[in-house]
Structures are given as structure tokens and as C-alpha cells.
Scaffold this active site. Structure first.
Site, PDB file in Angstrom:
ATOM      1  N   ARG A 122       0.844  -1.196   0.000  1.00  0.00           N
ATOM      2  CA  ARG A 122       0.000   0.000   0.000  1.00  0.00           C
ATOM      3  C   ARG A 122       0.878   1.244   0.000  1.00  0.00           C
ATOM      4  O   ARG A 122       1.058   1.920   1.017  1.00  0.00           O
ATOM      5  CB  ARG A 122      -0.962  -0.037   1.182  1.00  0.00           C
ATOM      6  N   GLN A 127      -1.031   2.231  -6.089  1.00  0.00           N
ATOM      7  CA  GLN A 127      -2.466   2.438  -5.858  1.00  0.00           C
ATOM      8  C   GLN A 127      -3.328   1.896  -6.992  1.00  0.00           C
ATOM      9  O   GLN A 127      -4.392   1.337  -6.762  1.00  0.00           O
ATOM     10  CB  GLN A 127      -2.757   3.924  -5.654  1.00  0.00           C
ATOM     11  N   ASP A 130      -3.948  -1.853  -6.541  1.00  0.00           N
ATOM     12  CA  ASP A 130      -4.393  -2.296  -5.218  1.00  0.00           C
ATOM     13  C   ASP A 130      -5.796  -2.905  -5.267  1.00  0.00           C
ATOM     14  O   ASP A 130      -6.802  -2.239  -5.005  1.00  0.00           O
ATOM     15  CB  ASP A 130      -4.345  -1.109  -4.256  1.00  0.00           C
ATOM     16  N   SER A 133      -7.977  -2.839  -1.972  1.00  0.00           N
ATOM     17  CA  SER A 133      -8.727  -1.605  -1.735  1.00  0.00           C
ATOM     18  C   SER A 133      -9.956  -1.534  -2.628  1.00  0.00           C
ATOM     19  O   SER A 133     -11.040  -1.124  -2.192  1.00  0.00           O
ATOM     20  CB  SER A 133      -7.831  -0.385  -1.974  1.00  0.00           C
ATOM     21  N   TYR A 229      -1.917  -0.991   7.823  1.00  0.00           N
ATOM     22  CA  TYR A 229      -2.914  -1.823   8.492  1.00  0.00           C
ATOM     23  C   TYR A 229      -2.843  -1.607  10.000  1.00  0.00           C
ATOM     24  O   TYR A 229      -1.830  -1.170  10.535  1.00  0.00           O
ATOM     25  CB  TYR A 229      -2.676  -3.304   8.188  1.00  0.00           C
TER      26      TYR A 229
END
Length: 374
Positions: A122, A127, A130, A133, A229
């Protein structure tokens, strides 16, 4: 290179790994794309559309696994299919390597290069790749709709001739991607929303969505991993957390739980005693059900009535929105492929943070720092 997409065989799985729009881009780049017949049907992408995009429809599943250079899926294919893959071929899917050591060992022995979409770091550069997500956002959105559908009262404040009805009170536990989307959706439905997370850094994000941030005093400030996280709390901190959550749960019509710790069972946030103290007709939607659940009374895959409270443990929520889930996953996958493939060939530069962390096995070796450190 031959890039292949098999039909998903896992229960409740309706998504497809690549959609026709993405395949057309791969074909333009000179790749051959094979799609198993009816692979996209459950997510409303038909064989004819794949053919129009330049894909070849394959009816022989054994051929698809045996002859492909890169095999792309959502879930990890069954071992009997993986056994057909040739050495040095590449598998990309949600692998969940920490929970599936036997599969990792099998891939290592077969000298299959395996990349985990769940292991994408992350960081800002990654991005667009990902997938966690992307899928978490869908799960958060859908969780609020599930809760609203199961609740026996209005979500928004309603002013009627018979009197004013107060808005539903929603408590979201965990303010990661799923939690933030659940907050935003519940707010759009008119609910009064509170949210809790052990990471103080997310308070501003929660409040920007119009929700109230629930704080627990004296938590460890180092409550977040390098990957963004939540860390597991010490036992005394967990107890203080539960006391605060208990107080707010008693006032809630809906609780949506989203808390996960990578590679470990989901943390217990809602105890049996908390459920007993909630009012009749309240609803709990436990998005952590697949990892054991954040609620002590969650029955994964079921909706159960516990002390007159509905406890819902949905599995694979993104698959319920298979059309858009497939679209987002496909875009994530294309970004990863563009990162890996240089001059028509997959290049594995382990000096690169994305490649290093995403690659689980390569040439018979374990590559993933996550596995090496575990």
C-alpha cells in the site's frame, strides 16, 4: 505471451479476472489472450464480447492451464488445475499466502512464479494495482445496503404527519477502505454515524465524511503497520477498547465491523455480552466473517438471530456486485501487468518494492518478505 483467464470454480465466486475492455488493450500490445468458455457469464461479460475484444475462447480447461505463460484469476485455482501448469509459468490471483502454506509449497515445488494480489504494497506507486482496496470499497458500500435492508426501521430522519422519526444510529468498527465506504454510504442513506478505529490518523477521514470518531483513551500511538494496516493491541488496550465499544453498541441500531489483521484471525470486537445488551431488531453486519469474524456470535455465511439481534456474516461480498468488481479488478490487474511486462516479457526486478512484495514464489524460491519474516 499467452495470457489465460480460467473460469472461477470457488463457491459464491461470480467475478472474472479480466473484462473485454482490458483484454483489447493486451491484444493491442501483442499478447494472445485465452478465455475459458463462459468465464465472464456470471458477471454479465459474454463470450461474444470477449471475442470482439480479440480473445480466443477455449473450451479445453487442461489446454488453458498447460499452455499459458501467465494465468490470471480471482481465487487461487484448485491444486489439480495448478498441477497442469508448466514450470516457469506465472500465476496471479488472490493467494493469501500466510493462510495457505500448502499451496505456496506446491507452487514452489512446481517452480511456478506466483504473485498475490492481496500482497500488493500500500504505497502511492501501487495504488492503481491495489485490488484489496478496490474490493474493500465494494464490500463497505454493500454492507451498508445489507444492513439497511435487514433493519426494521427507517435509516434517515423522517418528518411525517404522524410525527418525526429519528434517524438510525450506525456504528462502524474499523475505518479502513471498507469502513470509510460503509460510513459514506450510511450517511447518504441518512443515518447518524459513529466510527471507531485504533489508528488515530484516520480520525480526520472519518470526520470528513460527516461521522463522529469514537476515541479510546491511552491507546498505543504505534497502532499502524508500515503497510497502513492496524496492529494487534495489547490485552489491556483491547479491554479498554471493548468497554468503549460496549457503551456505543448499546445505543446502535446497526453495527458494521470491518477490522482485519493480515495473516491472523479477525480481532474480537463484539462480545456475546455486547450483543445481549443491544436492543431487539438491531443488526450486525460482520465483514470479517471469512477470517473468523469480529463478533463472537457470527456464523460465517449465515444470518442468525441472537438475543433478538440479527447477526449477519456475509461471504465474498464483492462477488455480489460482480460486474463492477470485475471491472475494478481487471484495471488493477492491467496496471500490474504493465509494471511487470517489459518488451513482451515478464521481468522480475526484486530491487523494486512492488515486485518484491507481490511475488510469493519464483524459480522454486520463496521471495515474499512477508513469508520470510513470518
Amino acid at each position: 505471451m499467452i495470457i489465460a483467464i480460467p473460469k472461477e470454480t470457488a463457491e459464491r465466486e461470480n467475478r472474472v479476472a479480466l473484462i473485454p475492455d482490458t483484454i483489447s488493450k493486451l491484444v493491442e500490445n501483442g499478447h494472445n489472450v485465452w478465455v475459458e468458455s463462459d468465464t465472464g457469464k456470471a458477471s454479465s461479460y459474454l463470450d461474444e464480447t470477449y471475442q470482439s475484444a480479440g480473445a480466443e475462447i477455449i473450451t479445453d480447461r487442461t489446454k488453458l492451464f498447460a499452455d499459458s505463460d501467465i494465468l490470471i484469476s480471482i481465487q487461487t485455482p484448485p491444486e489439480e488445475d495448478l498441477a497442469k501448469m508448466k514450470p516457469e509459468s506465472i500465476l496471479i490471483c488472490f493467494l493469501w499466502a500466510l493462510q495457505n502454506e500448502e499451496t505456496v509449497s506446491f507452487l514452489q515445488e512446481k517452480k511456478i512464479t506466483a504473485l498475490g494480489m492481496d500482497a500488493i504494497p500500500r504505497i502511492s506507486r501501487a495504488q492503481s494495482m491495489d485490488a484489496l482496496s478496490s474490493m474493500s470499497s465494494i464490500a463497505g458500500y454493500k454492507s451498508a445496503l445489507i444492513a439497511a435492508n435487514e433493519l426494521d426501521r427507517y435509516m434517515p430522519m423522517m418528518m411525517t404527519a404522524a410525527g418525526t422519526v429519528a434517524p438510525a444510529k450506525v456504528l462502524v468498527l474499523g475505518a479502513g477502505v471498507a469502513g470509510l465506504q460503509a460510513i459514506a454510504t450510511a450517511k447518504r442513506l441518512g443515518a447518524k454515524v459513529e466510527a471507531f478505529d485504533i489508528r488515530p490518523a484516520v480520525k480526520e477521514q472519518v470526520e470528513s465524511l460527516g461521522a463522529t470518531f469514537v476515541e479510546v483513551p491511552d491507546l498505543d500511538e504505534e497502532s499502524e503497520t508500515e503497510g497502513g494496516y492496524a496492529k494487534e493491541l495489547a490485552e489491556d488496550e483491547q479491554e479498554r477498547q471493548r468497554q468503549v465499544i460496549h457503551e456505543h453498541a448499546q445505543q446502535s441500531d446497526i453495527i458494521i465491523t470491518t477490522a482485519l489483521i493480515p495473516g491472523k484471525p479477525a480481532p474480537l470486537l463484539i462480545t456475546k455480552e455486547m450483543v445481549e445488551d443491544m436492543h431487539a431488531g438491531a443488526v450486525i453486519v460482520d465483514l470479517a466473517a471469512e477470517q473468523g469474524g469480529n463478533c463472537e456470535l457470527t456464523d460465517p455465511g449465515e444470518t442468525a438471530i441472537k438475543n433478538d439481534v440479527k447477526v449477519i456474516g456475509p461471504l465474498n461480498i464483492p462477488s455480489q456486485l460482480a460486474y463492477h468488481a470485475s471491472q475494478l479488478y481487471s484495471k488493477n490487474m492491467l496496471s500490474l501487468l504493465n509494471h511487470l511486462i517489459q518488451d513482451g516479457k515478464a521481468e522480475f526486478d526484486f530491487e523494486d518494492e512492488i515486485t518484491l512484495n507481490t511475488t510469493i514464489t519464483h524459480q522454486g524460491e520463496i521471495i515474499s518478505p512477508m513469508l520470510k519474516d513470518n
